[in-house]
Design an enzyme around this catalytic site. Structure first.
Site, PDB file in Angstrom:
ATOM      1  N   LYS A 142       0.894  -1.181   0.000  1.00  0.00           N
ATOM      2  CA  LYS A 142       0.000   0.000   0.000  1.00  0.00           C
ATOM      3  C   LYS A 142       0.923   1.220   0.000  1.00  0.00           C
ATOM      4  O   LYS A 142       1.400   1.664   1.035  1.00  0.00           O
ATOM      5  CB  LYS A 142      -0.880  -0.017   1.260  1.00  0.00           C
ATOM      6  CG  LYS A 142      -2.182   0.744   1.169  1.00  0.00           C
ATOM      7  CD  LYS A 142      -2.071   2.206   0.785  1.00  0.00           C
ATOM      8  CE  LYS A 142      -1.774   3.149   1.925  1.00  0.00           C
ATOM      9  NZ  LYS A 142      -1.455   4.529   1.468  1.00  0.00           N
ATOM     10  N   GLU A 146       8.749   1.489  11.343  1.00  0.00           N
ATOM     11  CA  GLU A 146       9.862   2.419  11.080  1.00  0.00           C
ATOM     12  C   GLU A 146       9.250   3.815  11.097  1.00  0.00           C
ATOM     13  O   GLU A 146       8.596   4.219  10.131  1.00  0.00           O
ATOM     14  CB  GLU A 146      10.496   2.127   9.714  1.00  0.00           C
ATOM     15  CG  GLU A 146      11.148   0.764   9.591  1.00  0.00           C
ATOM     16  CD  GLU A 146      12.429   0.651  10.410  1.00  0.00           C
ATOM     17  OE1 GLU A 146      12.993   1.676  10.817  1.00  0.00           O
ATOM     18  OE2 GLU A 146      12.857  -0.490  10.651  1.00  0.00           O
ATOM     19  N   CYS A 195      13.600  10.661   7.153  1.00  0.00           N
ATOM     20  CA  CYS A 195      13.365  10.343   8.571  1.00  0.00           C
ATOM     21  C   CYS A 195      14.642  10.412   9.394  1.00  0.00           C
ATOM     22  O   CYS A 195      14.599  10.692  10.579  1.00  0.00           O
ATOM     23  CB  CYS A 195      12.735   8.969   8.696  1.00  0.00           C
ATOM     24  SG  CYS A 195      13.714   7.711   7.906  1.00  0.00           S
ATOM     25  N   GLU A 231       9.762  16.775  14.559  1.00  0.00           N
ATOM     26  CA  GLU A 231      10.488  16.559  13.308  1.00  0.00           C
ATOM     27  C   GLU A 231       9.966  17.566  12.276  1.00  0.00           C
ATOM     28  O   GLU A 231       8.778  17.566  11.959  1.00  0.00           O
ATOM     29  CB  GLU A 231      10.136  15.132  12.882  1.00  0.00           C
ATOM     30  CG  GLU A 231      10.841  14.575  11.723  1.00  0.00           C
ATOM     31  CD  GLU A 231      10.287  13.187  11.383  1.00  0.00           C
ATOM     32  OE1 GLU A 231       9.086  12.909  11.600  1.00  0.00           O
ATOM     33  OE2 GLU A 231      11.067  12.373  10.884  1.00  0.00           O
ATOM     34  N   SER A 235      22.867   4.959   5.567  1.00  0.00           N
ATOM     35  CA  SER A 235      22.009   3.836   5.158  1.00  0.00           C
ATOM     36  C   SER A 235      22.709   2.933   4.154  1.00  0.00           C
ATOM     37  O   SER A 235      23.390   3.409   3.251  1.00  0.00           O
ATOM     38  CB  SER A 235      20.733   4.349   4.498  1.00  0.00           C
ATOM     39  OG  SER A 235      20.070   5.199   5.368  1.00  0.00           O
TER      40      SER A 235
HETATM   41  P1  NAP Z   1       2.173   8.857   7.179  1.00  0.00           P
HETATM   42  O1  NAP Z   1       1.177   9.929   7.036  1.00  0.00           O
HETATM   43  O2  NAP Z   1       2.221   8.113   8.448  1.00  0.00           O
HETATM   44  O3  NAP Z   1       1.917   7.877   5.944  1.00  0.00           O
HETATM   45  C1  NAP Z   1       2.702   6.738   5.696  1.00  0.00           C
HETATM   46  C2  NAP Z   1       1.870   5.716   4.963  1.00  0.00           C
HETATM   47  O4  NAP Z   1       0.805   5.281   5.810  1.00  0.00           O
HETATM   48  C3  NAP Z   1       1.185   6.237   3.706  1.00  0.00           C
HETATM   49  O5  NAP Z   1       1.091   5.190   2.778  1.00  0.00           O
HETATM   50  C4  NAP Z   1      -0.191   6.616   4.216  1.00  0.00           C
HETATM   51  O6  NAP Z   1      -1.182   6.653   3.215  1.00  0.00           O
HETATM   52  C5  NAP Z   1      -0.442   5.470   5.165  1.00  0.00           C
HETATM   53  N1  NAP Z   1      -1.443   5.725   6.187  1.00  0.00           N
HETATM   54  C6  NAP Z   1      -1.841   6.895   6.719  1.00  0.00           C
HETATM   55  N2  NAP Z   1      -2.801   6.657   7.656  1.00  0.00           N
HETATM   56  C7  NAP Z   1      -2.992   5.313   7.699  1.00  0.00           C
HETATM   57  C8  NAP Z   1      -3.829   4.443   8.447  1.00  0.00           C
HETATM   58  N3  NAP Z   1      -4.667   4.897   9.365  1.00  0.00           N
HETATM   59  N4  NAP Z   1      -3.750   3.117   8.209  1.00  0.00           N
HETATM   60  C9  NAP Z   1      -2.906   2.625   7.290  1.00  0.00           C
HETATM   61  N5  NAP Z   1      -2.085   3.394   6.541  1.00  0.00           N
HETATM   62  C10 NAP Z   1      -2.121   4.722   6.764  1.00  0.00           C
HETATM   63  O7  NAP Z   1       3.651   9.387   6.960  1.00  0.00           O
HETATM   64  P2  NAP Z   1       4.179  10.293   5.798  1.00  0.00           P
HETATM   65  O8  NAP Z   1       3.811  11.697   6.069  1.00  0.00           O
HETATM   66  O9  NAP Z   1       3.803   9.729   4.478  1.00  0.00           O
HETATM   67  O10 NAP Z   1       5.760  10.068   5.956  1.00  0.00           O
HETATM   68  C11 NAP Z   1       6.540  10.875   6.765  1.00  0.00           C
HETATM   69  C12 NAP Z   1       6.863  10.194   8.076  1.00  0.00           C
HETATM   70  O11 NAP Z   1       7.465   8.932   7.817  1.00  0.00           O
HETATM   71  C13 NAP Z   1       7.884  10.969   8.863  1.00  0.00           C
HETATM   72  O12 NAP Z   1       7.525  11.010  10.217  1.00  0.00           O
HETATM   73  C14 NAP Z   1       9.160  10.157   8.691  1.00  0.00           C
HETATM   74  O13 NAP Z   1      10.089  10.314   9.730  1.00  0.00           O
HETATM   75  C15 NAP Z   1       8.632   8.782   8.606  1.00  0.00           C
HETATM   76  N6  NAP Z   1       9.601   7.904   7.928  1.00  0.00           N
HETATM   77  C16 NAP Z   1      10.252   6.981   8.671  1.00  0.00           C
HETATM   78  C17 NAP Z   1      11.199   6.169   8.073  1.00  0.00           C
HETATM   79  C18 NAP Z   1      11.939   5.131   8.865  1.00  0.00           C
HETATM   80  O14 NAP Z   1      12.540   4.251   8.255  1.00  0.00           O
HETATM   81  N7  NAP Z   1      11.918   5.174  10.173  1.00  0.00           N
HETATM   82  C19 NAP Z   1      11.453   6.281   6.700  1.00  0.00           C
HETATM   83  C20 NAP Z   1      10.761   7.236   5.971  1.00  0.00           C
HETATM   84  C21 NAP Z   1       9.822   8.039   6.606  1.00  0.00           C
HETATM   85  P3  NAP Z   1      -1.558   8.073   2.529  1.00  0.00           P
HETATM   86  O15 NAP Z   1      -0.359   8.492   1.799  1.00  0.00           O
HETATM   87  O16 NAP Z   1      -2.698   7.736   1.650  1.00  0.00           O
HETATM   88  O17 NAP Z   1      -1.915   9.003   3.639  1.00  0.00           O
END
Ligand code: NAP
Length: 503
Positions: free
Chosen positions: A196, A272, A306, A404, A464
């Protein structure tokens, strides 16, 4: 004017399709390219100019359920989990070679939908593909154990068996690597998967799956669903007893939501999540190395990483010198559309992200921080461009310090002693990555051990690699990706006791 915009948008869509036959308009379930059952679609935009570059199915839990069933059937009935490790490895290798062959097309699609500079997109394809290659190799080394038994008539045998169906939920900031880091490990272990991808970047993900289809994975082993209504699909993954594991990369808030919602089924979760990385420069540091690292760590992908440095701590003696050197470099960064040659900083991904960065900078300004470079939107370039920014004297109650920012903003705090900076760096509920710069060998070992993070960069910010374990502590997540540890997220350990043996 309206006509002109829509004409340009169509032109952009047409252009991207003509650049790459990998641009897909359907999702992939059970070996078939399919529309959403409700026939809905949503558009994908280029954040640099707002042009529509594709449209994909807007799926709901009905489609997700269909994908779960396909993955379950493939796990149970196809030979996937029972295939030899060597056969699974060969298919992963075929995928790897196809990705390599189509790297430029993948990078163009990625740059168009994520806004990242084309060189960075090309770099991500190489980095992301390294996981496919690594796990193709690791597939053949998922070894069990025979543990010496405490009694003479027994053997203790430990097997590693695939988990089953795994749902992989990924963010937009690394549209390819966040998928391959999960999919490579899951497939190597013998799991079947449903991907997804993020709503903002589904085209790279679909293109990857197109190449997986060409590689010849059996039907139902790899499925992908696209949607802009993630929550109900997330809920289905959490509640479905057929989904044995969820691997999620994204925000801590959504990670916690998935954790809570899947607690009834005690589901295997790999999370993650977000970070708040400290970047510490001690007096003894080599400043040239530290400044170069600051630039790559902070401004890669416009700060939307991230493991990007979020809080810069500079020791008194080098504070002013470091800032001067950094400022000179930051002011020469080339900003623009990702596809333009030489561009180093693209737009932010969407309006929500743009508003967040803007609001964090304004919050710091109101709290008397000192903006010494940038600090404003670049409206002349488009709606989502923000100037590379340096802010000093950031107070500990500023959002830039506590959360962040995920944008091109360097937030600086001055410190006096090692003890003070370790306390400050660890005073966060996040613990993904941390960096420090020091030429003092005693300090290097001491600080590396004291930082409460999952990954430490010592005199290095680009840390990484497929070979290294990626993951965080505290609220930055659970589990590790990459390295041989990445496989552990997708296997069950089974103990077989062979009793009453007569030797
Ligand atoms: P996000 O809003 O949490 O979204 C991540 C993914 O989850 C997207 O595919 C999103 O879909 C989906 N999603 C959102 N709500 C959901 C729910 N209730 N159930 C299932 N899936 C759901 O995060 P983002 O804004 O895209 O990414 C930024 C964040 O990711 C930052 O905090 C960053 O630090 C973190 N990140 C962490 C890592 C790591 O390896 N630790 C790597 C990269 C990024 P939609 O796009 O349709 O909303």
């Amino acid at each position: 004017m309206l006509y002109c915009k829509s004409f340009c948008q169509k032109l952009n869509l047409h252009r991207l399709r003509s650049i790459s036959s990998l641009v897909q308009t359907k999702a992939f379930i059970d070996g078939n390219w399919v529309k959403a059952q409700n026939n809905e679609e949503f558009e994908v935009f280029n954040p640099a100019n707002g042009a529509v570059i594709g449209s994909v199915p807007n799926m709901d839990p009905k489609d997700a359920n269909q994908a779960v069933h396909a993955a379950k059937k493939a796990f149970e009935l196809s030979e996937w989990s029972k295939m030899t490790a060597k056969e699974r490895s060969s298919l992963l290798k075929k995928w790897y070679y196809l990705i390599e062959k189509n790297a430029d097309e993948l990078a163009s699609i990625m740059s168009a939908e994520s806004g990242k500079p084309i060189n960075e997109a090309r770099g991500e394809v190489t980095y992301g593909n390294a996981f496919v290659e690594w796990f193709a190799e690791e597939a053949r080394r998922i070894c069990g154990e025979v543990v010496p038994s405490p009694t003479k008539d027994r053997e203790i045998i430990v097997l590693k068996q695939p988990l089953g169906v795994a749902a992989l939920i990924t963010p937009w900031n690394f549209p390819m690597a966040m998928i391959t880091r999960k999919a490579g490990a899951a497939l190597a272990a013998g799991c079947t998967i449903i991907i997804k991808p993020a709503e903002d970047t589904p085209l790279t993900a679909l293109a990857l799956v197109k190449l997986a289809e060409q590689a010849g994975f059996p039907n139902g082993v790899i499925n992908i669903i696209t949607t802009n209504k993630a929550a109900p699909i997330g809920e289905l993954f959490c509640k479905s007893p057929d989904v044995k594991g969820i691997s999620f990369t994204g925000s801590t808030e959504v990670g916690k939501w998935l954790f809570r919602n899947s607690s009834d089924g005690i589901k295997r979760l790999s999370l993650e999540l977000g970070g708040n990385a400290p970047f510490i420069v001690f007096n003894s540091a080599n400043l040239e190395i530290a400044v170069n690292a600051a630039l790559s760590c902070k401004f890669r992908n416009c700060g939307q990483t991230c493991i990007s440095a979020n809080r810069f701590f500079l020791q008194e003696e080098i504070h002013d010198k470091f800032i001067n050197l950094l400022k000179q470099r930051v002011e020469t960064l080339k900003i623009g559309e990702g596809s333009e040659p030489g561009v180093q900083i693209g737009p932010l991904i969407n309006t929500m992200q743009f508003n967040k960065v803007n609001a964090f900078v304004e919050d710091a300004r109101l709290k008397n921080a000192n903006i010494i470079s940038g600090g404003k939107p670049l409206t002349n370039l488009g709606n989502l461009f923000y100037s590379p920014t340096i802010i000093t004297d950031v107070p500990v109650n500023a959002k830039l310090y506590t959360e962040e920012v995920f944008g091109p903003v360097v937030s600086i705090v001055k410190f006096k002693t090692e003890e003070e900076v370790i306390n400050a760096a660890n005073n966060s509920n996040r613990g993904l990555a941390g960096y420090f710069f020091s030429e003092n060998i005693q300090q290097v070992f001491r600080v590396a051990k004291l930082l409460e993070v999952g990954m430490v960069g010592v005199n290095e910010a680009l840390i990484s690699a497929a070979e290294a374990p990626f993951g965080g502590v505290k609220e930055s997540g659970i589990g590790r990706e990459g390295c041989h540890h990445g496989i552990d997220e997708y296997v069950e350990i089974k103990y077989v006791c062979m009793g009453n043996l007569k030797y």
